[in-house]
Design a protein around this motif. Structure first.
Motif, mmCIF file in Angstrom:
data_model
loop_
_atom_site.group_PDB
_atom_site.id
_atom_site.type_symbol
_atom_site.label_atom_id
_atom_site.label_comp_id
_atom_site.label_asym_id
_atom_site.label_seq_id
_atom_site.Cartn_x
_atom_site.Cartn_y
_atom_site.Cartn_z
ATOM 1 N N ILE A 1 0.870 -1.191 0.000
ATOM 2 C CA ILE A 1 0.000 0.000 0.000
ATOM 3 C C ILE A 1 0.901 1.233 0.000
ATOM 4 N N ASP A 2 0.802 2.000 -1.053
ATOM 5 C CA ASP A 2 1.566 3.254 -1.200
ATOM 6 C C ASP A 2 0.585 4.423 -1.197
ATOM 7 N N SER A 3 0.769 5.356 -0.245
ATOM 8 C CA SER A 3 -0.141 6.517 -0.118
ATOM 9 C C SER A 3 0.684 7.811 -0.059
ATOM 10 N N ASN A 4 0.176 8.883 -0.701
ATOM 11 C CA ASN A 4 0.817 10.196 -0.717
ATOM 12 C C ASN A 4 -0.259 11.240 -0.438
ATOM 13 N N VAL A 5 -0.173 11.884 0.742
ATOM 14 C CA VAL A 5 -1.195 12.871 1.115
ATOM 15 C C VAL A 5 -1.060 14.152 0.306
ATOM 16 N N ASN A 6 0.143 14.428 -0.209
ATOM 17 C CA ASN A 6 0.313 15.642 -0.996
ATOM 18 C C ASN A 6 -0.378 15.515 -2.349
ATOM 19 N N THR A 7 -0.170 14.376 -3.007
ATOM 20 C CA THR A 7 -0.851 14.177 -4.301
ATOM 21 C C THR A 7 -2.244 13.590 -4.136
ATOM 22 N N ARG A 8 -2.556 13.246 -2.856
ATOM 23 C CA ARG A 8 -3.872 12.707 -2.531
ATOM 24 C C ARG A 8 -4.200 11.451 -3.365
ATOM 25 N N VAL A 9 -3.245 10.499 -3.375
ATOM 26 C CA VAL A 9 -3.385 9.244 -4.126
ATOM 27 C C VAL A 9 -2.927 8.098 -3.233
ATOM 28 N N SER A 10 -3.666 6.976 -3.249
ATOM 29 C CA SER A 10 -3.297 5.745 -2.535
ATOM 30 C C SER A 10 -3.438 4.566 -3.507
ATOM 31 N N THR A 11 -2.423 3.686 -3.514
ATOM 32 C CA THR A 11 -2.401 2.560 -4.467
ATOM 33 C C THR A 11 -2.260 1.242 -3.699
ATOM 34 N N LEU A 12 -3.155 0.292 -4.010
ATOM 35 C CA LEU A 12 -3.100 -1.083 -3.469
ATOM 36 C C LEU A 12 -2.558 -1.994 -4.565
ATOM 37 N N THR A 13 -1.459 -2.688 -4.252
ATOM 38 C CA THR A 13 -0.819 -3.568 -5.232
ATOM 39 C C THR A 13 -0.895 -5.014 -4.717
ATOM 40 N N LEU A 14 -1.552 -5.864 -5.493
ATOM 41 C CA LEU A 14 -1.589 -7.308 -5.210
ATOM 42 C C LEU A 14 -0.530 -7.983 -6.067
ATOM 43 N N LYS A 15 0.429 -8.624 -5.413
ATOM 44 C CA LYS A 15 1.554 -9.205 -6.158
ATOM 45 C C LYS A 15 1.150 -10.469 -6.927
ATOM 46 N N GLN A 16 0.278 -11.281 -6.351
ATOM 47 C CA GLN A 16 -0.220 -12.490 -7.011
ATOM 48 C C GLN A 16 -1.705 -12.627 -6.713
ATOM 49 N N ALA A 17 -2.514 -12.289 -7.698
ATOM 50 C CA ALA A 17 -3.968 -12.327 -7.503
ATOM 51 C C ALA A 17 -4.465 -13.770 -7.469
ATOM 52 N N THR A 18 -5.398 -14.009 -6.563
ATOM 53 C CA THR A 18 -6.030 -15.332 -6.439
ATOM 54 C C THR A 18 -7.534 -15.181 -6.497
ATOM 55 N N LEU A 19 -8.224 -16.351 -6.538
ATOM 56 C CA LEU A 19 -9.680 -16.302 -6.579
ATOM 57 C C LEU A 19 -10.277 -15.741 -5.297
ATOM 58 N N ARG A 20 -9.495 -15.691 -4.229
ATOM 59 C CA ARG A 20 -10.000 -15.110 -2.991
ATOM 60 C C ARG A 20 -10.280 -13.628 -3.159
ATOM 61 N N GLU A 21 -9.493 -12.951 -3.957
ATOM 62 C CA GLU A 21 -9.684 -11.510 -4.176
ATOM 63 C C GLU A 21 -10.676 -11.223 -5.292
ATOM 64 N N ASN A 22 -11.316 -12.210 -5.815
ATOM 65 C CA ASN A 22 -12.277 -12.020 -6.896
ATOM 66 C C ASN A 22 -13.598 -11.506 -6.298
ATOM 67 N N ARG A 23 -13.622 -10.211 -6.025
ATOM 68 C CA ARG A 23 -14.769 -9.576 -5.359
ATOM 69 C C ARG A 23 -14.668 -8.054 -5.504
ATOM 70 N N ARG A 24 -15.536 -7.322 -4.802
ATOM 71 C CA ARG A 24 -15.503 -5.858 -4.856
ATOM 72 C C ARG A 24 -14.501 -5.338 -3.831
ATOM 73 N N ILE A 25 -13.603 -4.448 -4.321
ATOM 74 C CA ILE A 25 -12.557 -3.850 -3.491
ATOM 75 C C ILE A 25 -13.019 -2.448 -3.082
ATOM 76 N N LYS A 26 -12.748 -2.071 -1.812
ATOM 77 C CA LYS A 26 -13.240 -0.791 -1.282
ATOM 78 C C LYS A 26 -12.068 0.028 -0.734
ATOM 79 N N CYS A 27 -12.066 1.329 -1.106
ATOM 80 C CA CYS A 27 -11.096 2.293 -0.573
ATOM 81 C C CYS A 27 -11.871 3.309 0.283
ATOM 82 N N ARG A 28 -11.465 3.450 1.557
ATOM 83 C CA ARG A 28 -12.172 4.329 2.494
ATOM 84 C C ARG A 28 -11.178 5.312 3.095
ATOM 85 N N VAL A 29 -11.529 6.592 3.072
ATOM 86 C CA VAL A 29 -10.672 7.671 3.605
ATOM 87 C C VAL A 29 -11.394 8.306 4.795
ATOM 88 N N ASN A 30 -10.704 8.343 5.932
ATOM 89 C CA ASN A 30 -11.251 8.963 7.161
ATOM 90 C C ASN A 30 -10.370 10.163 7.548
#
Length: 500
Positions: free
Chosen positions: A104-133
């Motif tokens: 997970i790479d996040s930059n508050v200045n550019t206001r961007v966050s990136t989630l990187t999955l190195k090896q995708a599996t069927l477990r991640e075959n679903r809806r992904i959610k990004c939440r900012v508090n």
């Protein structure tokens, strides 16, 4: 207009757009967004999901960004938690299950966050959610979602038949792949016994890999192929459908065939026994029928009742006419007996003679009947016997023809045997020649061996002679040594004498 002035105008426009977004964000609150609504990746590959956010206030002391996944709908699945970013110390808290598997790479200045999955599996075959508090910034859209589709090629499907493949039954053909993402679609194809494509029978339904066939018959038999397909590739399976008559299985078929064979065997046995019984010769009884006769009754018996005497006279039936005559004769005899005793003796004699004459008549009638009966019976039996003799003669003719055929076949076999014997003779001639050559060669070898043995014996004899000569020389040498010893002894004795 110079180039520098143009650059200044562009900067002013960018600043104006930024101020505009700031004003909009300030007026509407926090905005979180994921650029793509769907991400597709093959199983085992790497994928990066980007999330952008625009806070209400330009400066915030703490920003918390969380990456999660919704439940996939199964009973015990509560969703996934990938990790959380904290801006106050730039710390990322990764879930232990994904330690080393995601980033997970996040930059508050550019206001961007990136989630990187190195090896995708069927477990991640679903809806992904990004939440900012952001504390104090809760108005607006604080969450963004996207769909992650992990592509998996369908596995080889399994084709099965549900139901009994018999006439007029309803069955279902199922086709299921254990793996496949997105879920594969299934399609059935039908071919007849000549491997020619054909359409499905009427009322056939196909849904989710299940092909339902109704009221099947022999025409439904053939080959069926199911193909499972998704975005990666396709896989197929096939089966052979053989529709058989109702309850026509192996056990019942074998029982029916065995019963038919047993019935045929019993029928053949009965026919054979009947034929043997018909061919058995009939014993002809040439003797006449025996009818037993008795002597007439005494006079005292005749007086008591002539009818009883007549009944005792012959065994056999009496026609009504004779009975009537006997009755007519009985009546006057009774009247005459009543006239007086003087006529008793005459009447008795008359009745006796009359009864004897009637006995003779009955005996003659019986002889005639016996002769007619014997003659007719003998004629019938003689005709039957003649028919059997004719049948036996025809059998003899058939036997003679069969004997002639057998003789012809035996003659042909003898001719073939003679031909084979001639062939054996011709084959024996080269063998005889070979034996003669072998014998001559053996004789030559024996002669050579004899000459060699003679030569060896001569050499051995000469050698023995030489040895004998040497042995004679040794004997002479020994005798010479003995003489020399005796001479030495004499010389010694002479020397002793001289010394004394």
């Amino acid at each position: 207009m110079t180039r520098e002035s143009r650059m200044d105008k562009r900067k002013l426009r960018i600043c104006g757009i930024g101020v505009l977004f700031s004003v909009i964000s300030t007026s509407f609150g926090l905005e979180v967004n994921i650029p793509q609504s769907t991400y597709k990746v093959a199983r085992g590959d790497q994928v990066a999901i980007t999330c952008t956010f625009q806070p209400k206030n330009p400066v915030n002391n703490l920003i918390i960004i969380s990456w999660t996944a919704d439940p996939d709908g199964s009973f015990d699945d509560e969703g996934l938690n990938f990790g959380t970013f904290y801006s106050n110390d730039n710390h990322v808290d990764i879930d232990p299950m994904y330690e080393g598997k995601i980033q997970i790479d996040s930059n508050v200045n550019t206001r961007v966050s990136t989630l990187t999955l190195k090896q995708a599996t069927l477990r991640e075959n679903r809806r992904i959610k990004c939440r900012v508090n952001i504390p104090g910034d809760t108005v607006g859209q604080t969450t963004a979602t996207t769909s992650l589709v992990v592509l998996v090629a369908p596995s080889d499907p399994v084709c099965k038949i549900k139901g009994t493949a018999e006439y007029w039954q309803n069955i279902s053909l199922t086709c299921v792949s254990e793996e496949g993402s997105p879920l594969p679609t299934y399609k059935w194809q039908s071919y007849d016994v000549r491997n020619t494509p054909r359409s499905f029978p009427p009322k056939t339904t196909e849904q989710d890999g299940v092909l339902s066939l109704f009221n099947i018959s022999a025409d439904t038999s053939g080959y069926f192929i199911c193909t499972a397909t998704n975005e990666i590739r396709s896989a197929s399976c096939n089966l052979t459908l053989s529709v058989m008559p109702y309850t026509m299985n192996i056990g019942s078929t074998a029982g029916i065939i065995g019963g038919v064979i047993a019935g045929i065997a019993v029928l053949v046995l009965i026919i054979y026994c009947c034929c043997r019984k018909k061919e058995k010769p009939e014993e002809f009884v040439m003797g006449p029928p025996v009818i037993e006769y008795h002597d007439a009754a005494d006079k005292e018996d005749i007086e008591e009742g002539p009818t009883d005497a007549r009944k005792a006279s012959i065994e056999g039936g009496i026609d009504p006419k004779e009975k009537y005559e006997l009755k007519a004769e009985k009546t006057p005899n009774l009247h005459s007996s009543e006239d007086g005793d003087r006529f008793d003796q005459d009447d008795r004699q008359d009745r006796t003679s009359h009864s004897r004459s009637r006995e003779d008549l009955y005996r003659e009638r019986d002889d005639d009947r016996r002769d007619n009966y014997n003659r007719g019976r003998y004629d019938d039996r003689r005709d039957h016997y003649d028919d059997r003799e004719d049948h036996r003669g025809r059998n003899d003719d058939r036997r003679d023809r069969n004997d002639d055929r057998y003789d012809d076949r035996r003659d042909r076999n003898d001719d073939r045997y003679d031909d084979r014997r001639d062939y054996d003779d011709r084959r024996d001639r080269p063998d005889d020649r070979y034996d003669d050559r072998r014998y001559r060669h053996d004789d030559r070898y024996d002669d050579r061996r004899d000459r060699h043995d003679d030569h060896y014996d001569d050499r051995r004899d000469r050698r023995d002679d030489r040895y004998d000569d040497r042995r004679d020389y040794d004997d002479r040498q020994e005798r010479h040594d003995d003489r020399r010893d005796r001479y030495d002894e004499r010389q010694d004795r002479y020397d002793d004498r001289r010394d004394r």
